[in-house]
Every structure is written in C-alpha cells, then in structure tokens.
Design an enzyme around this catalytic site. Structure first.
Site, PDB file in Angstrom:
ATOM      1  N   HIS A  54       0.891  -1.497   0.083  1.00 29.59           N
ATOM      2  CA  HIS A  54       0.246  -0.111  -0.066  1.00 29.59           C
ATOM      3  C   HIS A  54       0.877   1.364  -0.061  1.00 29.59           C
ATOM      4  CE1 HIS A  54       0.883   0.986   4.308  1.00 29.59           C
ATOM      5  NE2 HIS A  54       0.678  -0.197   4.420  1.00 29.59           N
TER       6      HIS A  54
ATOM      7  N   THR B   5       1.303   5.956   4.290  1.00 31.35           N
ATOM      8  CA  THR B   5       0.687   6.672   5.039  1.00 31.35           C
ATOM      9  C   THR B   5       0.801   7.952   6.045  1.00 31.35           C
ATOM     10  OG1 THR B   5       0.866   4.931   6.981  1.00 31.35           O
ATOM     11  CG2 THR B   5      -0.851   4.541   4.819  1.00 31.35           C
TER      12      THR B   5
ATOM     13  N   ARG C 111      -6.045   1.776   4.043  1.00 31.86           N
ATOM     14  CA  ARG C 111      -5.374   1.565   3.941  1.00 31.86           C
ATOM     15  C   ARG C 111      -4.711   1.082   2.298  1.00 31.86           C
ATOM     16  NH1 ARG C 111      -3.053  -0.736   8.251  1.00 31.86           N
ATOM     17  NH2 ARG C 111      -1.579  -2.095   8.593  1.00 31.86           N
TER      18      ARG C 111
ATOM     19  N   GLU D 257      -2.026  -6.820   6.741  1.00 31.22           N
ATOM     20  CA  GLU D 257      -0.645  -6.616   7.653  1.00 31.22           C
ATOM     21  C   GLU D 257      -0.339  -7.681   8.907  1.00 31.22           C
ATOM     22  OE1 GLU D 257       2.328  -6.077   7.414  1.00 31.22           O
ATOM     23  OE2 GLU D 257       2.700  -4.180   7.832  1.00 31.22           O
TER      24      GLU D 257
END
Length: 205
Positions: free
Chosen positions: A8, A11, A58, A84
């Site tokens: 991803h 963030t 995300r 994750e």
C-alpha cells in the site's frame, strides 16, 4: 501464473514512524495517492484475471486507485488473509520508542525473524503471518489465471513473498523491507516453486 504484489501507499503513520499492523490503520498521504496513480498507469495495460486486496482501508484505497487507471478494470475482492502482520501491543507505538525499549527484538524483527519473540508483544508468529498469505496464494493453483494482482502490507508481504521463494525465517528480511507503493512480481507454474521477476520496484515514480 504471475503474481503482482503491491505494498500500500505511504500513510500518516508511516510518516510518523508508527507500527500499523492488522488492527491499526491511517489514511494515505496526498503525495502517495499521486504515486499510486503513476503505478496504476505503469500497470494499466495488464489484464488481471483477478484482483485481491487486504480489507484494511489503506490497502483497499491503494488497490482502488490502481484499478481506476487500468484499461481492463476488474472487481476487487477484499481478503482478510492479506492483512498486515498482527502486531499486538506494538500497534500504534512509535518504532523509535519500541526500539529503545526492546533493541534486540527490534533488531530481530528488522533483520533476523528467526529470533523475533512474538509472544512478548502478543503478536502473530512468523509462521502464522506467512502461512495465511502463502496458503491464499497456493489456493489460486486451480484457477485459470495468468495475471493476479495482490495488494497488501510491508512486514507481511516481505516475509510472505520470500517464504514463497523458499527462504528460511532468518533471512526473510535479508534484502530489507518492501517500500510503500512498491511492485514485486513472482512467477510460478506449479505453485511449489516461485521465481522472482521483480523485487521492490518503484521505478515508475
């Protein structure tokens, strides 16, 4: 079959140096959205037979951005198996703070997962986090797919991809972790032996 693994985009917690894990989440940064659009353009001509993403926001947002640029858009399947690493008490904490308190454990987490004691943090073991992803990938064996996109997370994908490549826990992070928005491509014919065609590629930026 070729498996296209994408971590991803960057963030807010990545920027702040915090553990996110499977229960923490923070929004994509504006600049990472621009990078992901570039990645989508880079992959736009590939016709994916299936598209899977972690169901964490995300990763979902990352996958949706990539698919929005594709010339052959596919429906995205959101898959909990691609989440994750469950990092327990680590999640939300500053990496620098935890590294100061548990220097040997953080050294192990970064460089030698065979020495990482997950029970200290009530986290998933190396085996648990890699098994759920490798099992999901091998589940695709009987599907008539040539190209599959999988969007997930750094710690998990780094360990899981190298597990598929046959590496032992001690060297799963020998090449370092995957960068935000990176592309890694594996190819397999029998789902027992995988070859790495591309590792941690961000050349599209």
């Amino acid at each position: 079959m070729k498996c296209y693994f994408v971590r991803h985009g960057k963030t807010q917690w990545n920027l702040e140096g915090r553990f996110q894990g499977a229960n923490g989440d923070s929004p994509l940064l504006k600049e990472s959205i621009h990078d992901l659009e570039k990645l989508g353009d880079y992959l736009q001509d590939i016709s994916f037979d299936a598209v899977f993403s972690s169901d964490l926001k995300r990763a979902k947002d990352t996958c949706q951005i990539i698919m929005s640029r594709n010339q052959h858009p596919q429906t995205i399947t959101f898959e909990p198996a691609l989440r994750e690493w469950h990092l327990g008490k680590l999640e939300g904490n500053k990496i620098a703070t935890i590294s100061a308190i548990y220097p040997h454990q953080m050294q192990a987490f970064r460089h030698n997962l065979a020495k990482f004691n997950n029970s200290i943090f009530e986290a998933e073991s190396v085996y648990q986090t890699t098994k759920r992803v490798s099992s999901f990938v091998k589940f695709l064996k009987d599907k008539p797919y040539q190209n599959v996109l999988l969007v997930g997370h750094g710690a998990n994908f780094t360990a899981s991809i190298r597990t598929l490549l046959g590496y032992e826990p001690a060297v799963l992070r020998a090449k370092g972790g995957l960068d935000n928005g990176s592309l890694t491509i594996l190819e397999t014919e029998d789902f027992e032996h995988f070859s790495c065609l591309k590792w941690n590629d961000t050349s599209y930026k």
